[in-house]
Scaffold this active site. Structure first.
Site, mmCIF file in Angstrom:
data_model
loop_
_atom_site.group_PDB
_atom_site.id
_atom_site.type_symbol
_atom_site.label_atom_id
_atom_site.label_comp_id
_atom_site.label_asym_id
_atom_site.label_seq_id
_atom_site.Cartn_x
_atom_site.Cartn_y
_atom_site.Cartn_z
ATOM 1 N N SER A 15 0.830 -1.212 0.000
ATOM 2 C CA SER A 15 0.000 0.000 0.000
ATOM 3 C C SER A 15 0.864 1.262 0.000
ATOM 4 O O SER A 15 1.828 1.375 0.758
ATOM 5 C CB SER A 15 -0.909 0.007 1.232
ATOM 6 O OG SER A 15 -1.503 1.274 1.363
ATOM 7 N N SER A 17 -0.459 4.141 0.748
ATOM 8 C CA SER A 17 -1.127 5.124 1.607
ATOM 9 C C SER A 17 -0.215 5.729 2.679
ATOM 10 O O SER A 17 -0.257 6.950 2.882
ATOM 11 C CB SER A 17 -2.373 4.511 2.251
ATOM 12 O OG SER A 17 -3.338 4.282 1.252
ATOM 13 N N LYS A 66 -14.081 -3.087 2.916
ATOM 14 C CA LYS A 66 -14.909 -1.884 2.792
ATOM 15 C C LYS A 66 -16.381 -2.116 3.136
ATOM 16 O O LYS A 66 -17.032 -1.239 3.690
ATOM 17 C CB LYS A 66 -14.804 -1.304 1.373
ATOM 18 C CG LYS A 66 -13.426 -0.727 1.064
ATOM 19 C CD LYS A 66 -13.400 -0.113 -0.322
ATOM 20 C CE LYS A 66 -11.989 0.293 -0.699
ATOM 21 N NZ LYS A 66 -11.914 0.929 -2.017
ATOM 22 N N ASP A 103 -13.623 7.435 -2.508
ATOM 23 C CA ASP A 103 -13.127 6.900 -3.775
ATOM 24 C C ASP A 103 -13.686 7.658 -4.983
ATOM 25 O O ASP A 103 -12.959 8.009 -5.906
ATOM 26 C CB ASP A 103 -13.488 5.414 -3.912
ATOM 27 C CG ASP A 103 -12.643 4.534 -2.999
ATOM 28 O OD1 ASP A 103 -11.489 4.905 -2.720
ATOM 29 O OD2 ASP A 103 -13.148 3.489 -2.569
ATOM 30 N N MET A 215 -9.069 2.426 -13.221
ATOM 31 C CA MET A 215 -9.070 2.684 -11.774
ATOM 32 C C MET A 215 -7.938 1.948 -11.076
ATOM 33 O O MET A 215 -7.616 2.233 -9.927
ATOM 34 C CB MET A 215 -10.434 2.313 -11.173
ATOM 35 C CG MET A 215 -11.473 3.395 -11.473
ATOM 36 S SD MET A 215 -13.183 2.904 -11.200
ATOM 37 C CE MET A 215 -13.176 2.556 -9.469
ATOM 38 N N TYR A 217 -3.827 0.830 -11.025
ATOM 39 C CA TYR A 217 -2.559 1.364 -11.513
ATOM 40 C C TYR A 217 -1.470 0.319 -11.282
ATOM 41 O O TYR A 217 -1.650 -0.627 -10.524
ATOM 42 C CB TYR A 217 -2.193 2.675 -10.801
ATOM 43 C CG TYR A 217 -1.870 2.471 -9.345
ATOM 44 C CD1 TYR A 217 -2.881 2.499 -8.395
ATOM 45 C CD2 TYR A 217 -0.577 2.180 -8.928
ATOM 46 C CE1 TYR A 217 -2.611 2.269 -7.061
ATOM 47 C CE2 TYR A 217 -0.297 1.945 -7.590
ATOM 48 C CZ TYR A 217 -1.316 1.995 -6.665
ATOM 49 O OH TYR A 217 -1.046 1.746 -5.356
ATOM 50 N N GLY A 239 -4.937 4.695 -12.337
ATOM 51 C CA GLY A 239 -5.607 5.110 -11.108
ATOM 52 C C GLY A 239 -4.723 5.704 -10.024
ATOM 53 O O GLY A 239 -5.196 5.899 -8.898
#
Ligand code: ATR
Length: 270
Positions: A15, A17, A66, A103, A215, A217, A239
Protein backbone atom coordinates in the site's frame (compact mmCIF):
# COMPACT_ATOMS: atom_id res chain seq x y z
CA UNK A 1 2.85 11.91 20.77
CA UNK A 2 1.73 12.25 17.13
CA UNK A 3 -1.91 11.60 16.16
CA UNK A 4 -2.29 8.05 14.88
CA UNK A 5 -3.88 6.88 11.61
CA UNK A 6 -3.57 3.69 9.54
CA UNK A 7 -4.71 1.81 6.47
CA UNK A 8 -6.16 -1.68 6.98
CA UNK A 9 -6.69 -4.42 4.38
CA UNK A 10 -5.33 -7.61 2.81
CA UNK A 11 -2.83 -7.54 1.13
CA UNK A 12 -1.42 -4.36 2.62
CA UNK A 13 2.36 -4.56 2.36
CA UNK A 14 2.54 -2.68 -0.93
CA UNK A 15 0.00 0.00 0.00
CA UNK A 16 1.21 3.47 -0.92
CA UNK A 17 -1.13 5.12 1.61
CA UNK A 18 1.49 5.55 4.40
CA UNK A 19 3.84 7.29 1.95
CA UNK A 20 1.03 9.50 0.62
CA UNK A 21 -0.25 10.57 4.06
CA UNK A 22 3.26 11.16 5.38
CA UNK A 23 3.88 13.44 2.41
CA UNK A 24 0.61 15.30 3.12
CA UNK A 25 1.63 15.67 6.79
CA UNK A 26 5.04 17.11 5.93
CA UNK A 27 3.52 19.48 3.41
CA UNK A 28 0.81 20.80 5.76
CA UNK A 29 2.78 20.66 9.02
CA UNK A 30 0.24 18.28 10.57
CA UNK A 31 1.78 16.02 13.22
CA UNK A 32 0.57 12.54 12.31
CA UNK A 33 1.88 9.01 12.26
CA UNK A 34 0.35 6.66 9.64
CA UNK A 35 0.67 2.85 9.80
CA UNK A 36 -0.44 -0.15 7.80
CA UNK A 37 -2.42 -3.03 9.32
CA UNK A 38 -2.93 -6.46 7.76
CA UNK A 39 -6.54 -7.34 8.57
CA UNK A 40 -9.30 -9.87 7.79
CA UNK A 41 -13.02 -8.91 7.69
CA UNK A 42 -14.11 -11.04 10.67
CA UNK A 43 -11.50 -9.39 12.89
CA UNK A 44 -12.22 -5.79 11.87
CA UNK A 45 -14.17 -4.94 15.08
CA UNK A 46 -11.25 -6.18 17.16
CA UNK A 47 -8.69 -4.23 15.15
CA UNK A 48 -10.76 -1.07 15.52
CA UNK A 49 -11.09 -1.59 19.29
CA UNK A 50 -7.33 -2.10 19.67
CA UNK A 51 -6.56 0.84 17.41
CA UNK A 52 -8.85 3.01 19.51
CA UNK A 53 -7.06 1.89 22.67
CA UNK A 54 -3.81 2.99 21.02
CA UNK A 55 -5.54 6.39 20.65
CA UNK A 56 -5.92 5.98 16.88
CA UNK A 57 -8.10 8.67 15.30
CA UNK A 58 -8.84 7.42 11.80
CA UNK A 59 -8.55 4.46 9.44
CA UNK A 60 -8.46 4.01 5.71
CA UNK A 61 -10.13 0.75 4.81
CA UNK A 62 -9.23 -1.12 1.66
CA UNK A 63 -9.96 -4.48 -0.04
CA UNK A 64 -11.58 -6.70 1.26
CA UNK A 65 -12.88 -4.74 4.26
CA UNK A 66 -14.91 -1.88 2.79
CA UNK A 67 -18.31 -3.60 3.10
CA UNK A 68 -17.53 -4.76 6.65
CA UNK A 69 -16.50 -1.20 7.57
CA UNK A 70 -19.80 -0.01 6.12
CA UNK A 71 -21.67 -2.40 8.42
CA UNK A 72 -19.70 -1.31 11.49
CA UNK A 73 -20.05 2.46 10.99
CA UNK A 74 -22.59 4.04 13.37
CA UNK A 75 -23.14 6.95 11.02
CA UNK A 76 -22.45 7.21 7.29
CA UNK A 77 -22.22 9.99 4.75
CA UNK A 78 -24.70 10.02 1.88
CA UNK A 79 -21.97 9.05 -0.60
CA UNK A 80 -20.93 6.08 1.60
CA UNK A 81 -24.57 5.04 1.95
CA UNK A 82 -24.96 5.02 -1.83
CA UNK A 83 -21.67 3.23 -2.38
CA UNK A 84 -22.53 0.49 0.11
CA UNK A 85 -18.89 0.67 1.17
CA UNK A 86 -16.72 2.70 3.52
CA UNK A 87 -13.06 3.51 2.83
CA UNK A 88 -12.58 6.12 5.57
CA UNK A 89 -13.40 5.73 9.25
CA UNK A 90 -13.33 8.51 11.81
CA UNK A 91 -13.04 7.24 15.38
CA UNK A 92 -15.14 9.75 17.28
CA UNK A 93 -14.31 10.65 20.88
CA UNK A 94 -17.63 9.32 22.18
CA UNK A 95 -16.77 5.83 20.89
CA UNK A 96 -18.89 5.92 17.75
CA UNK A 97 -17.58 5.27 14.26
CA UNK A 98 -18.24 7.64 11.38
CA UNK A 99 -17.92 6.15 7.87
CA UNK A 100 -17.33 7.89 4.57
CA UNK A 101 -16.32 6.93 1.05
CA UNK A 102 -13.81 9.15 -0.76
CA UNK A 103 -13.13 6.90 -3.77
CA UNK A 104 -15.65 8.49 -6.12
CA UNK A 105 -14.68 12.08 -5.39
CA UNK A 106 -11.06 10.97 -5.81
CA UNK A 107 -11.78 9.72 -9.32
CA UNK A 108 -13.76 12.84 -10.24
CA UNK A 109 -11.06 15.20 -8.95
CA UNK A 110 -8.29 13.38 -10.76
CA UNK A 111 -10.18 13.55 -14.04
CA UNK A 112 -11.61 17.05 -13.71
CA UNK A 113 -9.05 19.04 -11.71
CA UNK A 114 -5.75 17.26 -12.42
CA UNK A 115 -6.46 16.46 -16.06
CA UNK A 116 -9.12 18.93 -17.16
CA UNK A 117 -11.89 16.56 -18.22
CA UNK A 118 -15.28 18.23 -18.65
CA UNK A 119 -18.07 15.78 -17.76
CA UNK A 120 -21.01 17.95 -18.92
CA UNK A 121 -23.26 16.06 -21.32
CA UNK A 122 -20.68 13.35 -22.01
CA UNK A 123 -21.36 9.68 -22.78
CA UNK A 124 -19.51 7.64 -20.19
CA UNK A 125 -18.97 3.87 -20.20
CA UNK A 126 -18.06 2.08 -16.99
CA UNK A 127 -16.70 -1.46 -17.18
CA UNK A 128 -17.51 -3.62 -14.15
CA UNK A 129 -20.29 -3.64 -11.57
CA UNK A 130 -18.56 -4.62 -8.33
CA UNK A 131 -17.78 -2.64 -5.21
CA UNK A 132 -15.24 -0.42 -6.95
CA UNK A 133 -17.81 0.74 -9.51
CA UNK A 134 -20.60 1.18 -6.98
CA UNK A 135 -18.30 3.56 -5.12
CA UNK A 136 -17.93 5.97 -8.02
CA UNK A 137 -21.31 6.12 -9.79
CA UNK A 138 -22.93 8.86 -7.69
CA UNK A 139 -20.01 11.35 -7.71
CA UNK A 140 -19.66 10.80 -11.48
CA UNK A 141 -23.37 11.37 -12.16
CA UNK A 142 -23.28 14.56 -10.07
CA UNK A 143 -20.87 16.04 -12.64
CA UNK A 144 -23.67 16.36 -15.18
CA UNK A 145 -22.90 13.35 -17.36
CA UNK A 146 -25.28 13.04 -20.36
CA UNK A 147 -25.53 9.28 -20.28
CA UNK A 148 -23.83 6.50 -18.37
CA UNK A 149 -23.65 2.90 -19.50
CA UNK A 150 -22.55 0.25 -17.02
CA UNK A 151 -21.24 -2.85 -18.79
CA UNK A 152 -20.33 -6.02 -16.94
CA UNK A 153 -19.33 -9.62 -17.70
CA UNK A 154 -22.31 -10.72 -15.59
CA UNK A 155 -25.22 -8.70 -16.98
CA UNK A 156 -27.47 -9.04 -13.92
CA UNK A 157 -24.95 -7.19 -11.71
CA UNK A 158 -24.78 -4.27 -14.16
CA UNK A 159 -28.59 -4.12 -14.17
CA UNK A 160 -28.67 -4.06 -10.37
CA UNK A 161 -26.18 -1.18 -10.11
CA UNK A 162 -27.93 0.82 -12.86
CA UNK A 163 -31.26 0.41 -11.04
CA UNK A 164 -29.72 1.43 -7.72
CA UNK A 165 -28.66 4.82 -9.12
CA UNK A 166 -31.49 5.30 -11.64
CA UNK A 167 -32.78 8.42 -9.85
CA UNK A 168 -29.55 10.30 -10.64
CA UNK A 169 -30.01 10.48 -14.43
CA UNK A 170 -29.76 8.34 -17.53
CA UNK A 171 -27.96 5.10 -16.60
CA UNK A 172 -28.15 2.04 -18.85
CA UNK A 173 -26.67 -1.42 -18.47
CA UNK A 174 -25.43 -4.13 -20.83
CA UNK A 175 -23.12 -7.13 -21.10
CA UNK A 176 -19.50 -6.51 -22.15
CA UNK A 177 -20.04 -8.06 -25.60
CA UNK A 178 -23.20 -5.99 -26.17
CA UNK A 179 -21.58 -2.55 -25.86
CA UNK A 180 -22.67 -0.33 -28.75
CA UNK A 181 -22.10 3.27 -29.78
CA UNK A 182 -19.17 5.53 -28.98
CA UNK A 183 -18.12 7.00 -25.63
CA UNK A 184 -16.28 10.17 -24.62
CA UNK A 185 -14.88 8.47 -21.54
CA UNK A 186 -14.37 4.78 -20.77
CA UNK A 187 -13.57 3.87 -17.16
CA UNK A 188 -12.28 0.42 -16.29
CA UNK A 189 -13.56 -0.57 -12.87
CA UNK A 190 -13.19 -4.35 -13.31
CA UNK A 191 -10.76 -6.45 -11.34
CA UNK A 192 -9.45 -7.96 -14.62
CA UNK A 193 -6.36 -5.76 -14.61
CA UNK A 194 -5.21 -7.12 -11.25
CA UNK A 195 -4.28 -10.33 -13.08
CA UNK A 196 -2.97 -8.45 -16.12
CA UNK A 197 -6.09 -9.21 -18.18
CA UNK A 198 -8.21 -6.95 -20.34
CA UNK A 199 -12.03 -7.16 -20.03
CA UNK A 200 -13.46 -8.66 -23.24
CA UNK A 201 -14.69 -5.44 -24.90
CA UNK A 202 -15.18 -4.64 -28.58
CA UNK A 203 -12.89 -2.25 -30.49
CA UNK A 204 -14.22 1.02 -31.94
CA UNK A 205 -16.27 2.14 -28.92
CA UNK A 206 -14.13 5.17 -28.05
CA UNK A 207 -15.29 8.42 -29.66
CA UNK A 208 -12.78 10.61 -31.50
CA UNK A 209 -11.03 12.67 -28.84
CA UNK A 210 -12.24 10.24 -26.14
CA UNK A 211 -10.44 9.50 -22.88
CA UNK A 212 -9.80 6.27 -20.98
CA UNK A 213 -9.28 5.81 -17.25
CA UNK A 214 -8.16 2.65 -15.46
CA UNK A 215 -9.07 2.68 -11.77
CA UNK A 216 -6.19 0.27 -11.25
CA UNK A 217 -2.56 1.36 -11.51
CA UNK A 218 0.74 -0.41 -11.80
CA UNK A 219 4.42 0.27 -12.23
CA UNK A 220 3.97 -0.63 -15.89
CA UNK A 221 1.04 0.46 -18.14
CA UNK A 222 -2.00 -1.73 -17.44
CA UNK A 223 -3.59 -3.91 -20.15
CA UNK A 224 -6.49 -1.43 -20.35
CA UNK A 225 -4.16 1.58 -20.68
CA UNK A 226 -2.36 -0.24 -23.53
CA UNK A 227 -5.71 -1.02 -25.20
CA UNK A 228 -6.84 2.59 -24.90
CA UNK A 229 -3.66 3.83 -26.58
CA UNK A 230 -4.25 1.40 -29.44
CA UNK A 231 -7.78 2.83 -29.75
CA UNK A 232 -6.32 6.32 -30.15
CA UNK A 233 -7.43 7.77 -26.80
CA UNK A 234 -6.61 11.45 -26.30
CA UNK A 235 -5.67 10.61 -22.71
CA UNK A 236 -5.02 7.18 -21.19
CA UNK A 237 -4.85 7.50 -17.40
CA UNK A 238 -4.25 4.98 -14.66
CA UNK A 239 -5.61 5.11 -11.11
CA UNK A 240 -2.60 6.58 -9.31
CA UNK A 241 -4.10 10.08 -9.33
CA UNK A 242 -7.38 8.68 -7.96
CA UNK A 243 -5.46 6.95 -5.17
CA UNK A 244 -3.79 10.20 -4.12
CA UNK A 245 -7.03 12.19 -4.43
CA UNK A 246 -9.08 9.78 -2.30
CA UNK A 247 -6.29 9.95 0.29
CA UNK A 248 -6.37 13.76 0.21
CA UNK A 249 -10.12 13.74 0.84
CA UNK A 250 -9.65 11.37 3.80
CA UNK A 251 -6.87 13.60 5.15
CA UNK A 252 -9.22 16.56 4.84
CA UNK A 253 -11.99 14.72 6.74
CA UNK A 254 -9.57 13.86 9.55
CA UNK A 255 -7.53 17.06 9.79
CA UNK A 256 -9.74 19.74 8.20
CA UNK A 257 -6.77 20.69 6.02
CA UNK A 258 -6.68 20.07 2.26
CA UNK A 259 -3.23 18.99 1.07
CA UNK A 260 -1.88 19.68 -2.42
CA UNK A 261 -1.97 16.50 -4.46
CA UNK A 262 0.09 17.39 -7.54
CA UNK A 263 3.53 17.17 -5.84
CA UNK A 264 2.59 13.84 -4.26
CA UNK A 265 1.38 12.35 -7.55
CA UNK A 266 4.61 13.58 -9.13
CA UNK A 267 6.69 12.02 -6.35
CA UNK A 268 4.99 8.64 -6.78
CA UNK A 269 5.38 8.73 -10.57
CA UNK A 270 9.02 9.68 -10.11
P1 ATR B 1 -14.20 -4.77 -6.62
O1 ATR B 1 -14.46 -4.45 -5.19
O2 ATR B 1 -12.76 -4.59 -7.04
O3 ATR B 1 -15.12 -4.08 -7.55
P2 ATR B 1 -15.73 -7.15 -7.01
O4 ATR B 1 -16.88 -6.56 -6.27
O5 ATR B 1 -15.37 -8.58 -6.79
O6 ATR B 1 -14.41 -6.35 -6.75
O7 ATR B 1 -16.00 -6.92 -8.57
C1 ATR B 1 -15.10 -7.29 -9.55
C2 ATR B 1 -15.57 -6.79 -10.91
O8 ATR B 1 -14.59 -7.07 -11.91
C3 ATR B 1 -16.86 -7.44 -11.38
O9 ATR B 1 -17.57 -6.50 -12.14
C4 ATR B 1 -16.33 -8.58 -12.24
O10 ATR B 1 -17.24 -9.05 -13.20
P3 ATR B 1 -18.36 -10.15 -12.78
O11 ATR B 1 -19.40 -9.40 -12.02
O12 ATR B 1 -18.86 -10.70 -14.06
O13 ATR B 1 -17.63 -11.16 -11.94
C5 ATR B 1 -15.18 -7.87 -12.92
N1 ATR B 1 -14.15 -8.78 -13.46
C6 ATR B 1 -13.24 -9.49 -12.77
N2 ATR B 1 -12.43 -10.16 -13.60
C7 ATR B 1 -12.82 -9.87 -14.86
C8 ATR B 1 -12.40 -10.24 -16.17
N3 ATR B 1 -11.37 -11.06 -16.35
N4 ATR B 1 -13.04 -9.72 -17.23
C9 ATR B 1 -14.09 -8.88 -17.06
N5 ATR B 1 -14.55 -8.49 -15.85
C10 ATR B 1 -13.94 -8.98 -14.76
Amino acid sequence: MKDLYAVIGTPIQHSKSPQIHQAFAEQTGEEIHYDRILGQPERLPLYIKTFREMRGLGLNVTVPLKEEAFQLANERSDRAERAGAVNTLILLEDGRLQGDNTDGIGLVRDLALNNGFNFKGKRVLILGAGGAVRGVVQPLMEQGIGEMVIANRTLSKAETVATLFADLGSIKSCALDAITGEFDLIINGTAAGLSGALPAIPDGILAKGGWCYDMVYGDKPTAFVKWSKEQGATKSLDGLGMLVEQAAESFYLWRDVRPETAPVIQMLRG
